[in-house]
Design an enzyme around this catalytic site. Structure first.
Site, PDB file in Angstrom:
ATOM      1  N   ASN A   1       0.850  -1.203   0.000  1.00 15.47           N
ATOM      2  CA  ASN A   1       0.000   0.000   0.000  1.00 15.47           C
ATOM      3  C   ASN A   1       0.878   1.243   0.000  1.00 15.47           C
ATOM      4  O   ASN A   1       0.579   2.239  -0.652  1.00 15.47           O
ATOM      5  CB  ASN A   1      -0.902   0.016   1.233  1.00 15.47           C
TER       6      ASN A   1
ATOM      7  N   THR B   1     -25.323  36.084 -26.311  1.00 14.50           N
ATOM      8  CA  THR B   1     -25.767  35.539 -25.022  1.00 14.50           C
ATOM      9  C   THR B   1     -27.029  34.746 -25.361  1.00 14.50           C
ATOM     10  O   THR B   1     -27.745  35.124 -26.282  1.00 14.50           O
ATOM     11  CB  THR B   1     -26.090  36.645 -23.987  1.00 14.50           C
ATOM     12  N   HIS B   2     -27.277  33.683 -24.648  1.00 18.51           N
ATOM     13  CA  HIS B   2     -28.388  32.771 -24.981  1.00 18.51           C
ATOM     14  C   HIS B   2     -28.272  32.301 -26.431  1.00 18.51           C
ATOM     15  O   HIS B   2     -29.276  31.956 -27.049  1.00 18.51           O
ATOM     16  CB  HIS B   2     -29.752  33.451 -24.791  1.00 18.51           C
TER      17      HIS B   2
ATOM     18  N   SER C   1     -18.660  11.238 -44.682  1.00 20.03           N
ATOM     19  CA  SER C   1     -19.783  10.329 -44.475  1.00 20.03           C
ATOM     20  C   SER C   1     -19.671   9.215 -45.499  1.00 20.03           C
ATOM     21  O   SER C   1     -19.165   9.420 -46.602  1.00 20.03           O
ATOM     22  CB  SER C   1     -21.089  11.101 -44.663  1.00 20.03           C
TER      23      SER C   1
ATOM     24  N   LYS D   1     -20.109  15.727 -47.200  1.00 20.20           N
ATOM     25  CA  LYS D   1     -19.903  15.986 -45.779  1.00 20.20           C
ATOM     26  C   LYS D   1     -18.452  16.128 -45.341  1.00 20.20           C
ATOM     27  O   LYS D   1     -17.575  15.369 -45.749  1.00 20.20           O
ATOM     28  CB  LYS D   1     -20.516  14.844 -44.968  1.00 20.20           C
TER      29      LYS D   1
ATOM     30  N   ASN E   1     -17.349  16.535 -41.503  1.00 22.50           N
ATOM     31  CA  ASN E   1     -17.924  16.664 -40.163  1.00 22.50           C
ATOM     32  C   ASN E   1     -16.872  16.949 -39.093  1.00 22.50           C
ATOM     33  O   ASN E   1     -15.757  16.429 -39.160  1.00 22.50           O
ATOM     34  CB  ASN E   1     -18.656  15.369 -39.797  1.00 22.50           C
TER      35      ASN E   1
ATOM     36  N   GLU F   1     -16.780  16.893 -31.640  1.00 23.31           N
ATOM     37  CA  GLU F   1     -17.893  16.198 -30.991  1.00 23.31           C
ATOM     38  C   GLU F   1     -17.358  15.215 -29.956  1.00 23.31           C
ATOM     39  O   GLU F   1     -17.896  15.071 -28.860  1.00 23.31           O
ATOM     40  CB  GLU F   1     -18.730  15.454 -32.041  1.00 23.31           C
TER      41      GLU F   1
ATOM     42  N   GLN G   1      -7.707   0.068  -5.179  1.00 25.85           N
ATOM     43  CA  GLN G   1      -7.022  -0.342  -6.407  1.00 25.85           C
ATOM     44  C   GLN G   1      -7.744   0.227  -7.638  1.00 25.85           C
ATOM     45  O   GLN G   1      -7.120   0.564  -8.635  1.00 25.85           O
ATOM     46  CB  GLN G   1      -6.981  -1.868  -6.471  1.00 25.85           C
TER      47      GLN G   1
ATOM     48  N   LYS H   1      -7.043   3.572  -9.497  1.00 29.56           N
ATOM     49  CA  LYS H   1      -5.875   3.676 -10.372  1.00 29.56           C
ATOM     50  C   LYS H   1      -6.283   3.853 -11.830  1.00 29.56           C
ATOM     51  O   LYS H   1      -5.844   4.789 -12.486  1.00 29.56           O
ATOM     52  CB  LYS H   1      -5.019   2.426 -10.184  1.00 29.56           C
TER      53      LYS H   1
HETATM   54  N1  ARG Z   1      -2.424  -3.499  -6.546  1.00 32.74           N
HETATM   55  C1  ARG Z   1      -2.780  -3.124  -5.230  1.00 32.74           C
HETATM   56  C2  ARG Z   1      -3.539  -1.778  -5.239  1.00 32.74           C
HETATM   57  O1  ARG Z   1      -3.454  -1.060  -6.195  1.00 32.74           O
HETATM   58  C3  ARG Z   1      -1.555  -3.018  -4.414  1.00 32.74           C
HETATM   59  C4  ARG Z   1      -1.831  -3.045  -2.961  1.00 32.74           C
HETATM   60  C5  ARG Z   1      -2.346  -4.346  -2.536  1.00 32.74           C
HETATM   61  N2  ARG Z   1      -2.446  -4.334  -1.098  1.00 32.74           N
HETATM   62  C6  ARG Z   1      -3.177  -5.205  -0.442  1.00 32.74           C
HETATM   63  N3  ARG Z   1      -3.222  -5.049   0.822  1.00 32.74           N
HETATM   64  N4  ARG Z   1      -3.829  -6.155  -1.022  1.00 32.74           N
HETATM   65  O2  ARG Z   1      -4.202  -1.465  -4.285  1.00 32.74           O
END
Ligand code: ARG
Length: 453
Positions: free
Chosen positions: A115, A160-161, A283, A289, A291, A296, A328, A331
């Site tokens: 961690n 505006t609007h 298109s 076209k 586009n 978008e 996790q 991430k």
């Molecule tokens: N891949 C894990 C994460 O992103 C790493 C940490 C895992 N820690 C644990 N106590 N299982 O959280």
């Protein structure tokens, strides 16, 4: 029952392993270099601990750093991979070090947790990425400023609007968006400041009975400061991701507005701007076209990043203190938002750089009504109280004449008005922002080099 062997668990059901590992073997590839850097700092600090019997000697730490440098280099070249039984980059690096250095490899994890590691990796990665995003933000602002310079005082109907409102200029439109984009640096820097804190040494979130020196790793890794409380450090995971996601979501909202204006003003019905044909898509059925799909998609990606931000806050909501595996999933949220936002900054800068301005269409859009406020203000100059002047004009809109839009935009000379847009102001902010990015990126690269070579 079939099971897979991992460093931490002897027996895990393969389906459970796959579910819990998720996309980490792929996502973590982006963290590999930073993981090596974090481990190099940790091992250096371990070797400097004042113990009768050192856990790792200084010489051994140097050997570990050398090997980490090799792993980082292979990761940079794309030669590094993470196996499912590694679970994540942290275990993959430990496995490689152990294969190469034997027992020494088995010592590197002393006094820290995964961690700890992932929190450090993510923060170093974010610092690097946020700095790159900052410079791409500046680059887009610079393109908008330069479009403003191309258009100059060319009159444009201000709306505006979406209704015709007052005389404006292409310069005002473009640099107004440039300023909004530049202001987003405030949020990016807030996210950067939160990322620039060192959680390392919190271990599982409650400290360890070893004289570890957390300030030392903060210094080695180049963080602004240490997150003091170990439990707090463990809970800060997710929070800096959320701050980054919030900055990305707001920045993307700003970009979506630039995109929307460009879509509208390049419609044949408006025709103020033209998008180069190579930036448009055709298109399969309608041969005529061209586009604005890019723009978008900027809108839709802005919506997606907002979704990613919402997901991060939902994930954190009411999460118990201490590490939980939910984290996790922060991430991929932040990584995805970063890659979408950075890609969008770059493509939008390209479209803005290529946008052409049609002076005739800009001028042709003026109608007598656009001058109504100016007419009322002329009555005020002759002594009529404002509200009376307003009614005088509103009650006789048919009397309004077409006026000279160039004179109308030249008449507004106070700060930031159509005749007084200071490009230098933006140029200066861009230069200062880029200088600050270069300084911080230089420091990060120097810390990386010092630990990994
Ligand atoms: N891949 C894990 C994460 O992103 C790493 C940490 C895992 N820690 C644990 N106590 N299982 O959280």
């Amino acid at each position: 029952m079939k099971t897979a062997k991992t460093i931490t668990d002897n027996k895990v059901d393969p389906d459970v392993l796959a579910y819990t590992v998720g996309d980490d073997p792929v996502l973590d590839l982006d963290l590999a270099v930073w993981d090596c850097m974090g481990t190099a700092a940790h091992v250096t600090m371990l070797s400097e601990m004042d113990l009768a019997r050192p856990i790792v000697t200084r010489r051994e730490a140097a050997a570990v750093r050398k090997e980490l440098g090799r792993i980082a280099k292979s990761a940079e070249k794309g030669d590094f991979s993470i196996r499912i039984d590694d679970q994540d980059v942290h275990m993959a690096v430990e496995r490689l070090l152990t294969e190469k250095l034997g027992d020494l490899g088995k010592k590197i994890h002393t006094g820290r947790s995964r961690n700890d590691q992932v929190a450090v990796d993510v923060r170093l990665h974010m610092k690097d990425q946020l700095l790159r995003a900052e410079s791409e933000t500046v680059a887009l602002a610079a393109e908008l400023r330069s479009m403003g310079a191309r258009g100059g005082r060319l009159p444009l109907v201000g709306r505006t609007h979406l209704q015709p409102a007052m005389p404006s200029t292409v310069e005002m439109w473009a640099t107004g968006h440039a300023e909004m984009v530049l202001d987003q640096l405030v949020n990016l820097e807030a996210a950067y400041k939160l990322a620039d804190l060192n959680p390392l040494g919190s271990a599982a979130g409650y400290g360890v009975p070893l004289p570890i020196d957390r300030r030392r790793t903060t210094e080695l890794l180049g963080f602004a400061r240490t997150i003091h409380n170990c439990f707090g450090a463990s809970m800060a995971r997710g929070e800096c991701e959320a701050a980054l996601l919030s900055a990305m979501a707001q920045l993307m909202a700003v970009l979506s507005r630039v995109a929307q204006d460009l879509i509208l003003f390049s419609m044949p019905e408006f025709g103020y701007f033209r998008l180069p044909r190579e930036y448009c898509t055709g298109s399969s059925i309608m041969p005529q076209k061209f586009n604005p799909d890019v723009l978008e998609l900027v809108r839709s990606k802005a919506a997606q990043v907002l979704g990613l931000q919402t997901a991060s806050l939902s994930l954190l909501h009411a999460m118990p203190g201490g590490y939980n595996r939910d984290l996790q999933d922060c991430k991929w949220l932040y990584m995805k938002a970063l890659s979408i936002t950075r890609q969008t900054l770059r493509i939008l800068a390209k479209v803005v750089a290529g946008a052409e301005i049609d002076a005739d269409r800009c001028r042709a859009a003026f109608t007598p009504g656009v001058f109504a406020t100016d007419v009322a203000l002329r009555l005020v100059a002759q002594g009529t109280p404002w509200r009376e002047a307003y009614h005088e004009v509103r009650d006789h809109l048919e009397r309004l004449d077409f006026e000279d839009p160039d004179a109308a935009v030249a008449a507004k000379k106070h700060e930031g008005a159509t005749a007084a847009i200071d490009h230098g102001l933006y140029a200066k902010r861009e230069t200062e922002a880029l200088k600050s990015v270069a300084k911080r990126l230089g420091a990060l690269m120097a810390a990386k080099k010092a630990l990994l070579s």
